[in-house]
Each structure stands twice: as C-alpha cells, then as structure tokens.
Design an enzyme around this catalytic site. Structure first.
Site, PDB file in Angstrom:
ATOM      1  N   SER A 126       0.863  -1.194   0.000  1.00 30.03           N
ATOM      2  CA  SER A 126       0.000   0.000   0.000  1.00 30.03           C
ATOM      3  C   SER A 126       0.892   1.234   0.000  1.00 30.03           C
ATOM      4  O   SER A 126       2.066   1.155   0.389  1.00 30.03           O
ATOM      5  CB  SER A 126      -0.852   0.004   1.281  1.00 30.03           C
ATOM      6  OG  SER A 126      -1.510   1.231   1.448  1.00 30.03           O
ATOM      7  N   TYR A 179      -2.562  -1.092  10.319  1.00 33.27           N
ATOM      8  CA  TYR A 179      -2.459  -1.234   8.855  1.00 33.27           C
ATOM      9  C   TYR A 179      -1.101  -0.728   8.360  1.00 33.27           C
ATOM     10  O   TYR A 179      -0.426  -1.387   7.569  1.00 33.27           O
ATOM     11  CB  TYR A 179      -3.602  -0.442   8.213  1.00 33.27           C
ATOM     12  CG  TYR A 179      -3.772  -0.640   6.731  1.00 33.27           C
ATOM     13  CD1 TYR A 179      -4.531  -1.695   6.232  1.00 33.27           C
ATOM     14  CD2 TYR A 179      -3.192   0.241   5.821  1.00 33.27           C
ATOM     15  CE1 TYR A 179      -4.707  -1.866   4.869  1.00 33.27           C
ATOM     16  CE2 TYR A 179      -3.364   0.076   4.453  1.00 33.27           C
ATOM     17  CZ  TYR A 179      -4.124  -0.978   3.976  1.00 33.27           C
ATOM     18  OH  TYR A 179      -4.299  -1.142   2.621  1.00 33.27           O
TER      19      TYR A 179
HETATM   20  P1  NAD Z   1     -11.545  -6.017  -0.320  1.00 32.59           P
HETATM   21  O1  NAD Z   1     -12.177  -5.936   1.026  1.00 32.59           O
HETATM   22  O2  NAD Z   1     -12.370  -5.793  -1.534  1.00 32.59           O
HETATM   23  O3  NAD Z   1     -10.807  -7.393  -0.494  1.00 32.59           O
HETATM   24  C1  NAD Z   1     -10.112  -8.009   0.556  1.00 32.59           C
HETATM   25  C2  NAD Z   1     -10.061  -9.488   0.259  1.00 32.59           C
HETATM   26  O4  NAD Z   1      -9.420 -10.145   1.354  1.00 32.59           O
HETATM   27  C3  NAD Z   1     -11.465 -10.095   0.131  1.00 32.59           C
HETATM   28  O5  NAD Z   1     -11.461 -11.039  -0.910  1.00 32.59           O
HETATM   29  C4  NAD Z   1     -11.669 -10.761   1.477  1.00 32.59           C
HETATM   30  O6  NAD Z   1     -12.560 -11.840   1.404  1.00 32.59           O
HETATM   31  C5  NAD Z   1     -10.256 -11.211   1.757  1.00 32.59           C
HETATM   32  N1  NAD Z   1     -10.019 -11.543   3.156  1.00 32.59           N
HETATM   33  C6  NAD Z   1     -10.287 -10.805   4.250  1.00 32.59           C
HETATM   34  N2  NAD Z   1      -9.980 -11.484   5.365  1.00 32.59           N
HETATM   35  C7  NAD Z   1      -9.501 -12.685   4.947  1.00 32.59           C
HETATM   36  C8  NAD Z   1      -9.042 -13.837   5.620  1.00 32.59           C
HETATM   37  N3  NAD Z   1      -9.012 -13.920   6.951  1.00 32.59           N
HETATM   38  N4  NAD Z   1      -8.639 -14.901   4.881  1.00 32.59           N
HETATM   39  C9  NAD Z   1      -8.696 -14.860   3.527  1.00 32.59           C
HETATM   40  N5  NAD Z   1      -9.122 -13.787   2.844  1.00 32.59           N
HETATM   41  C10 NAD Z   1      -9.520 -12.728   3.544  1.00 32.59           C
HETATM   42  O7  NAD Z   1     -10.317  -4.993  -0.263  1.00 32.59           O
HETATM   43  P2  NAD Z   1      -9.282  -4.486  -1.370  1.00 32.59           P
HETATM   44  O8  NAD Z   1      -9.340  -3.010  -1.350  1.00 32.59           O
HETATM   45  O9  NAD Z   1      -9.454  -5.207  -2.645  1.00 32.59           O
HETATM   46  O10 NAD Z   1      -7.911  -4.881  -0.670  1.00 32.59           O
HETATM   47  C11 NAD Z   1      -7.061  -5.884  -1.169  1.00 32.59           C
HETATM   48  C12 NAD Z   1      -5.640  -5.587  -0.708  1.00 32.59           C
HETATM   49  O11 NAD Z   1      -5.213  -4.358  -1.284  1.00 32.59           O
HETATM   50  C13 NAD Z   1      -5.505  -5.441   0.807  1.00 32.59           C
HETATM   51  O12 NAD Z   1      -4.311  -6.043   1.241  1.00 32.59           O
HETATM   52  C14 NAD Z   1      -5.439  -3.940   0.981  1.00 32.59           C
HETATM   53  O13 NAD Z   1      -4.760  -3.584   2.138  1.00 32.59           O
HETATM   54  C15 NAD Z   1      -4.695  -3.531  -0.273  1.00 32.59           C
HETATM   55  N6  NAD Z   1      -4.866  -2.122  -0.631  1.00 32.59           N
HETATM   56  C16 NAD Z   1      -6.089  -1.636  -0.989  1.00 32.59           C
HETATM   57  C17 NAD Z   1      -6.199  -0.285  -1.319  1.00 32.59           C
HETATM   58  C18 NAD Z   1      -7.494   0.308  -1.753  1.00 32.59           C
HETATM   59  O14 NAD Z   1      -7.552   1.535  -1.898  1.00 32.59           O
HETATM   60  N7  NAD Z   1      -8.537  -0.456  -1.977  1.00 32.59           N
HETATM   61  C19 NAD Z   1      -5.079   0.543  -1.279  1.00 32.59           C
HETATM   62  C20 NAD Z   1      -3.868   0.015  -0.901  1.00 32.59           C
HETATM   63  C21 NAD Z   1      -3.766  -1.332  -0.589  1.00 32.59           C
END
Ligand code: NAD
Length: 257
Positions: free
Chosen positions: A139, A152
């Site tokens: 991130s 986080y």
């Molecule tokens: P999201 O909530 O859409 O997806 C998260 C995924 O992780 C889902 O598929 C969920 O089912 C899964 N998950 C959660 N807990 C779990 C567990 N215990 N075991 C297995 N799977 C689990 O969120 P996202 O925004 O797509 O985030 C995905 C990654 O990207 C994360 O690591 C997040 O920190 C990172 N990220 C997101 C953003 C953003 O702006 N969306 C920015 C930077 C980093």
C-alpha cells in the site's frame, strides 16, 4: 504476454483488487486459484465464471489467512504455485489509544503474517519448478503513514520489508519478489472506511472522497483493480526478470509529494 502453463495463487480474491488481479492473470493465460475465508456457492461460481470467460483452469479454495497453518495449506492444496499474489487484507481505523487489541492482532495476522506463511510454503515449490514470482499487495501506507491506521501502516511497512528480504534470499534464482503499493482504489475495503471517516471528520461522503481520501492522491482519481492486475502481470513477464526487491507505486503521485 502469456502466462500459459503457470499457476497463480491469489489470496483474498473473491472481491476487489484480488479479484481484479486474478482476472488479469487469467486473461494472460494463467491457471488461477481464488481464495477467501468463506466457502459459499458464489465463491466457487466466481472461479467458474473466470474459467469460462478466459478459457483457463480456475478454482476457489477456502483458507483463512489469519491462520498460519491454513495459509500454508492453501499452497499445498493449490497443487502448484508459480505465481503468488499476497493480497488478503482488512482495515480498522481508530486512534492508537482506542485501537482494539483484537483488531490489531487480526490486521497484523491477515495483512502481514499471512505473507510470511504463504511465501515460506511457496518458495520451495517455485524452486522445484525452476521459476517463481511473488507479488505482495502492500500500500502507499507501506511507504508513508496516516493517523488512525497504526496496525495497517505497521503491517504494510512489514510487508515491504519482508519483500526486500525475500528478494535478497532469492536473488540468484529465477524467482523475484516485489510489492505493489496502491493509493486509493475504490473497492469494498475502501467503501467500508467511508462511514467511519465521515463520522471522524464530520463530513459528507463526497467531502470524504475528495478532501480526505483523494487529498493525498494528486491525480484526484481512484486507481483501478485492472491497473493492479496489469502491473502484476508485467511483474511476471520476462521484461521484469531483473526487477526484484522493490515497490511499484500505483497511487496517482501520492508518494511523490
Ligand atoms: P476487499 O475488502 O475488496 O478485499 C479483501 C479481500 O481479502 C477479500 O477477498 C476478502 O474476502 C479477503 N479476506 C479478508 N480477510 C480474509 C481472511 N481472513 N482470509 C482470507 N481472505 C480474507 O479490499 P481491497 O481493497 O481489494 O484490498 C485488497 C488488498 O489491497 C488489501 O491487502 C489492501 O490492504 C490492499 N490495498 C487496498 C487499497 C485500496 O484503496 N482499496 C489501497 C492500498 C492497498
């Protein structure tokens, strides 16, 4: 770019960025293993729809990324892992003195420790097959901080550090390990932060998006899950064979500020 013959395991991929990355991997011809902690018909249907759309093998495997043994079992059950995308992640927003300890533990376990367990299990498989790519979805918060996101930010900085370490441990092998550092991508995880942030700052939804979330994203646009997937596919290409131990920011200029 063809990833035909490769198997990609994407943690936390029934939603958001993980699903976007899985789709781009499949578009490039890889077999994909989707994952989350649920075991619903719709999880398996998601894999079936990717298989049909892209003509690849796609499976869904339930494994809870908060549990080390299940992280390792996912790699075993995948029956091959050439490409490992560590993506599963959760968020909780609170000042550190009010931060619930169970939320701290869950974020560190899912966002950071899971990558330790999956990489530990996947690297021997990659070595045996003579090729491997690890892409950790970190991130902008792996490189910078924001208030109220102690767990986080700590976890994502940890993932960036672990990425560099694994890159050094595999530097003389045909294996690379890199991290993608997204800024804000409009996914369910980000949607879920909007109500709390509205309360925290006493703002409307539009004000939170413009003045809080995209405040630090100079492009003033959300990044997309397709851009995350395209970059992950690039990191698996021959052009990226000497790219290892680094971070690629997809953040509209956030970390240039
Ligand atoms: P999201 O909530 O859409 O997806 C998260 C995924 O992780 C889902 O598929 C969920 O089912 C899964 N998950 C959660 N807990 C779990 C567990 N215990 N075991 C297995 N799977 C689990 O969120 P996202 O925004 O797509 O985030 C995905 C990654 O990207 C994360 O690591 C997040 O920190 C990172 N990220 C997101 C953003 C953003 O702006 N969306 C920015 C930077 C980093």
């Amino acid at each position: 770019m063809s990833l035909q013959g490769k198997t990609a395991v994407i943690t936390g991929s029934n939603s958001g960025i993980g699903l976007g990355v899985a789709r781009e991997m499949a578009r490039a011809g890889a077999s994909v293993v989707l994952n989350s902690f649920t075991d619903r018909d719709e999880d398996h249907a998601l894999a079936a729809s990717i298989a049909e759309e892209f003509g690849v093998v796609a499976r869904y495997i339930k494994a809870d990324m908060s549990k080390g043994d299940e992280c390792r079992q996912l790699i075993t059950d995948a029956g091959g892992c050439d490409i490992l995308i560590n993506n599963a992640g959760i968020q909780h927003v609170a000042p550190i003195d009010e931060f619930p300890a169970d939320k701290w533990d869950a974020i560190i376990a899912i966002n950071m420790n899971s990558a330790f367990h999956t990489m530990a299990a996947a690297l021997p498989v990659m070595r045996e097959r003579g090729w491997g790519r690890v892409v950790n979805i970190a991130s902008a918060h792996g490189l910078t901080a924001s208030p109220y996101k102690a767990a986080y930010v700590a976890a994502k900085h940890g993932v960036v550090g672990m990425t560099k370490t694994v890159a050094l441990e595999t530097a003389q092998e045909p294996i690379t390990c890199n991290a993608i550092c997204p800024g804000y991508v409009l996914t369910p995880l980000v949607e879920a932060q909007i109500p709390d942030t509205m309360k925290e700052y006493d703002m409307s939804r539009e004000e939170v998006i413009k003045n809080v979330m995209l405040k630090r994203q100079p492009s003033k646009e959300f990044a997309t899950v397709e851009q995350m997937g395209g970059t992950a596919v690039f990191l698996c290409s021959d052009a990226a064979a000497q790219i290892t131990g680094t971070t690629i920011s997809i953040d509209g200029g956030w970390t240039a500020l």
